[in-house]
Design a protein around this motif. Structure first.
Motif, PDB file in Angstrom:
ATOM      1  N   GLY A 165      19.311  -4.749  10.800  1.00 18.12           N
ATOM      2  CA  GLY A 165      18.527  -4.490  10.872  1.00 18.12           C
ATOM      3  C   GLY A 165      18.980  -2.838  11.405  1.00 18.12           C
ATOM      4  N   ASN A 166      19.101  -1.403   9.993  1.00 20.90           N
ATOM      5  CA  ASN A 166      18.931   0.272  10.493  1.00 20.90           C
ATOM      6  C   ASN A 166      17.897   0.438  11.201  1.00 20.90           C
ATOM      7  OD1 ASN A 166      19.794   2.549   9.405  1.00 20.90           O
ATOM      8  ND2 ASN A 166      21.476   2.425   9.418  1.00 20.90           N
ATOM      9  N   TYR A 167      17.795   1.042  11.734  1.00 16.87           N
ATOM     10  CA  TYR A 167      16.080   1.980  12.089  1.00 16.87           C
ATOM     11  C   TYR A 167      16.475   3.208  11.537  1.00 16.87           C
ATOM     12  CZ  TYR A 167      14.269  -1.807  14.973  1.00 16.87           C
ATOM     13  OH  TYR A 167      13.449  -3.269  14.815  1.00 16.87           O
ATOM     14  N   ASP A 168      16.632   4.315  11.730  1.00 14.88           N
ATOM     15  CA  ASP A 168      17.175   5.036  11.704  1.00 14.88           C
ATOM     16  C   ASP A 168      16.607   5.913  10.203  1.00 14.88           C
ATOM     17  OD1 ASP A 168      20.230   5.663  12.633  1.00 14.88           O
ATOM     18  OD2 ASP A 168      20.858   5.669  10.117  1.00 14.88           O
ATOM     19  N   ARG A 169      15.731   5.036   9.281  1.00 16.33           N
ATOM     20  CA  ARG A 169      14.499   6.353   8.541  1.00 16.33           C
ATOM     21  C   ARG A 169      12.955   5.934   9.234  1.00 16.33           C
ATOM     22  NH1 ARG A 169      15.062   7.385   3.714  1.00 16.33           N
ATOM     23  NH2 ARG A 169      17.049   7.832   2.793  1.00 16.33           N
ATOM     24  N   PHE A 170      13.447   4.760  10.448  1.00 13.61           N
ATOM     25  CA  PHE A 170      11.561   4.539  11.490  1.00 13.61           C
ATOM     26  C   PHE A 170      11.659   5.344  12.682  1.00 13.61           C
ATOM     27  CE2 PHE A 170      10.270   2.257  14.569  1.00 13.61           C
ATOM     28  CZ  PHE A 170       8.186   1.476  13.655  1.00 13.61           C
ATOM     29  N   THR A 171      13.120   5.048  13.392  1.00 13.99           N
ATOM     30  CA  THR A 171      12.516   5.728  14.356  1.00 13.99           C
ATOM     31  C   THR A 171      12.892   6.967  13.880  1.00 13.99           C
ATOM     32  OG1 THR A 171      14.846   6.110  14.527  1.00 13.99           O
ATOM     33  CG2 THR A 171      14.029   4.046  15.942  1.00 13.99           C
ATOM     34  N   THR A 172      13.013   7.792  13.152  1.00  9.21           N
ATOM     35  CA  THR A 172      12.618   8.641  12.881  1.00  9.21           C
ATOM     36  C   THR A 172      10.976   9.693  12.464  1.00  9.21           C
ATOM     37  OG1 THR A 172      13.282   9.412  10.224  1.00  9.21           O
ATOM     38  CG2 THR A 172      15.359   9.752  11.734  1.00  9.21           C
ATOM     39  N   ARG A 173      10.754   8.709  11.912  1.00 12.88           N
ATOM     40  CA  ARG A 173       9.423   8.634  11.864  1.00 12.88           C
ATOM     41  C   ARG A 173       8.206   8.674  12.737  1.00 12.88           C
ATOM     42  NH1 ARG A 173      12.602   7.828   7.271  1.00 12.88           N
ATOM     43  NH2 ARG A 173      11.656   9.752   5.474  1.00 12.88           N
ATOM     44  N   TYR A 217       0.581  -1.064  -0.253  1.00 12.90           N
ATOM     45  CA  TYR A 217      -0.055  -0.135   0.155  1.00 12.90           C
ATOM     46  C   TYR A 217       0.989   1.192   0.145  1.00 12.90           C
ATOM     47  CZ  TYR A 217      -3.284  -3.347   1.326  1.00 12.90           C
ATOM     48  OH  TYR A 217      -4.558  -4.345   1.528  1.00 12.90           O
ATOM     49  N   SER A 218       1.954   1.354   0.602  1.00 14.71           N
ATOM     50  CA  SER A 218       2.943   2.459   0.930  1.00 14.71           C
ATOM     51  C   SER A 218       3.388   2.676  -0.413  1.00 14.71           C
ATOM     52  CB  SER A 218       3.995   2.355   2.014  1.00 14.71           C
ATOM     53  OG  SER A 218       3.094   2.001   3.162  1.00 14.71           O
ATOM     54  N   GLU A 219       4.072   1.583  -1.434  1.00 13.50           N
ATOM     55  CA  GLU A 219       4.556   1.458  -2.209  1.00 13.50           C
ATOM     56  C   GLU A 219       3.873   2.328  -3.544  1.00 13.50           C
ATOM     57  OE1 GLU A 219       7.815  -1.930  -3.874  1.00 13.50           O
ATOM     58  OE2 GLU A 219       5.742  -2.353  -4.444  1.00 13.50           O
ATOM     59  N   SER A 220       2.887   0.701  -3.859  1.00 11.30           N
ATOM     60  CA  SER A 220       1.832   1.423  -4.701  1.00 11.30           C
ATOM     61  C   SER A 220       0.515   1.817  -4.901  1.00 11.30           C
ATOM     62  CB  SER A 220       1.654  -0.132  -5.591  1.00 11.30           C
ATOM     63  OG  SER A 220       3.157  -0.616  -5.782  1.00 11.30           O
ATOM     64  N   TRP A 278       7.579   5.762   2.531  1.00  8.00           N
ATOM     65  CA  TRP A 278       7.452   6.609   4.207  1.00  8.00           C
ATOM     66  C   TRP A 278       6.665   7.768   4.167  1.00  8.00           C
ATOM     67  CZ3 TRP A 278       9.175   3.963   7.958  1.00  8.00           C
ATOM     68  CH2 TRP A 278      10.024   3.136   8.021  1.00  8.00           C
ATOM     69  N   ASP A 279       6.787   8.528   3.083  1.00  9.99           N
ATOM     70  CA  ASP A 279       5.660  10.070   2.883  1.00  9.99           C
ATOM     71  C   ASP A 279       4.063  10.021   3.217  1.00  9.99           C
ATOM     72  OD1 ASP A 279       7.775  11.201   3.206  1.00  9.99           O
ATOM     73  OD2 ASP A 279       7.284  11.818   0.893  1.00  9.99           O
ATOM     74  N   ASN A 280       3.800   8.293   2.287  1.00 11.33           N
ATOM     75  CA  ASN A 280       2.767   8.130   2.321  1.00 11.33           C
ATOM     76  C   ASN A 280       2.470   7.071   3.009  1.00 11.33           C
ATOM     77  OD1 ASN A 280       2.826   8.498  -0.842  1.00 11.33           O
ATOM     78  ND2 ASN A 280       3.107   6.099  -1.340  1.00 11.33           N
ATOM     79  N   ALA A 281       3.745   6.213   4.072  1.00 16.93           N
ATOM     80  CA  ALA A 281       2.921   5.657   5.483  1.00 16.93           C
ATOM     81  C   ALA A 281       2.004   6.357   6.230  1.00 16.93           C
ATOM     82  CB  ALA A 281       4.038   4.622   5.724  1.00 16.93           C
ATOM     83  N   VAL A 282       3.580   7.746   6.624  1.00 15.39           N
ATOM     84  CA  VAL A 282       3.843   8.687   7.662  1.00 15.39           C
ATOM     85  C   VAL A 282       2.019   9.365   7.041  1.00 15.39           C
ATOM     86  CG1 VAL A 282       4.069  10.893   8.146  1.00 15.39           C
ATOM     87  CG2 VAL A 282       5.634   8.603   8.026  1.00 15.39           C
TER      88      VAL A 282
END
Length: 211
Positions: free
Chosen positions: A93-101, A20-23, A63-67
């Motif tokens: 696991g790299n959480y940088d993009r997840f945790t900032t949002r 859903y976030s992608e398409s 990420w923009d769509n999910a947020v």
């Protein structure tokens, strides 16, 4: 005598919204929009998302769509998210993009661990007291220790655990998911676990019974 009225406690659960976030962001938006519009009517107290919020963690557009979709809930329905492998990469696991949002704001009635790698909330509803713990992908033994500390801290609450990947369909624990080499080691605390919500390889929910 008449039995006392009891309140139904409803928790909403979604997972694997990555496509859903992608398409199909309109689908994601309609899901959270419906929940926001109907939370009061349906008695929904919390939304739990067990990960894979996006399909490609390196895509700002996803990420923009999910947020945008999750923001439909702001001020209307509190939520917790446990990150999935698509959100943080595998296996380390790299959480940088997840945790900032999704790790900047303390959950209603709860808190964050490591900037959102773990999230929890305390919920009192229907005459019952719940501890909801959402633990992200690949947090290993440190995540297990934090989860156990919450279970030990709130022994009188019915505990609900949400993770993205817990066990393979063969019954083998997923070492790349929440689990490290050891499962939960606090037997007394683990006895309070009322429900386990998980997605990924096993697509499973395990619900206990309140006597």
């Amino acid at each position: 005598t008449d039995e006392p009225e009891t309140e139904t406690v409803t928790l909403a659960w979604i997972s694997d919204t990555q496509l859903y976030s992608e398409s199909y962001p309109a689908v994601f938006d309609s899901m959270t929009g419906w929940l926001a519009d109907n939370a009061e009517k349906e008695g929904i107290r919390y939304l739990l998302h067990t990960g894979d919020v996006v399909n490609n963690r390196n895509s700002d557009g996803q990420w923009d769509n999910a947020v945008a979709a999750m923001n439909r809930l702001e001020g209307r329905l509190p939520y917790l998210i446990s990150a999935g492998n698509h959100d943080v990469g595998a296996p380390t696991g790299n959480y940088d993009r997840f945790t900032t949002r999704f790790g900047r704001k303390e959950p209603e009635g709860g808190g964050l661990w490591e900037g959102g790698k773990g999230q929890y909330a305390l919920l009192d509803a229907g005459g019952l007291s719940f501890l909801i713990v959402m633990m992200g992908y690949g947090t290993g033994d440190e995540g297990i220790a934090w989860t156990n500390s919450l279970l030990a801290q709130y022994p009188d609450r019915y505990a609900i655990l949400g993770v993205h990947s817990y066990m393979h369909e063969t019954g083998v624990l997923d070492d790349d998911g929440l689990m490290g080499e050891e499962e939960y080691d606090d037997d007394d605390a683990f006895e309070t676990l009322f429900a386990r919500l998980t997605d990924g390889v096993e697509d499973d929910a395990e619900i206990g019974r309140i006597a």
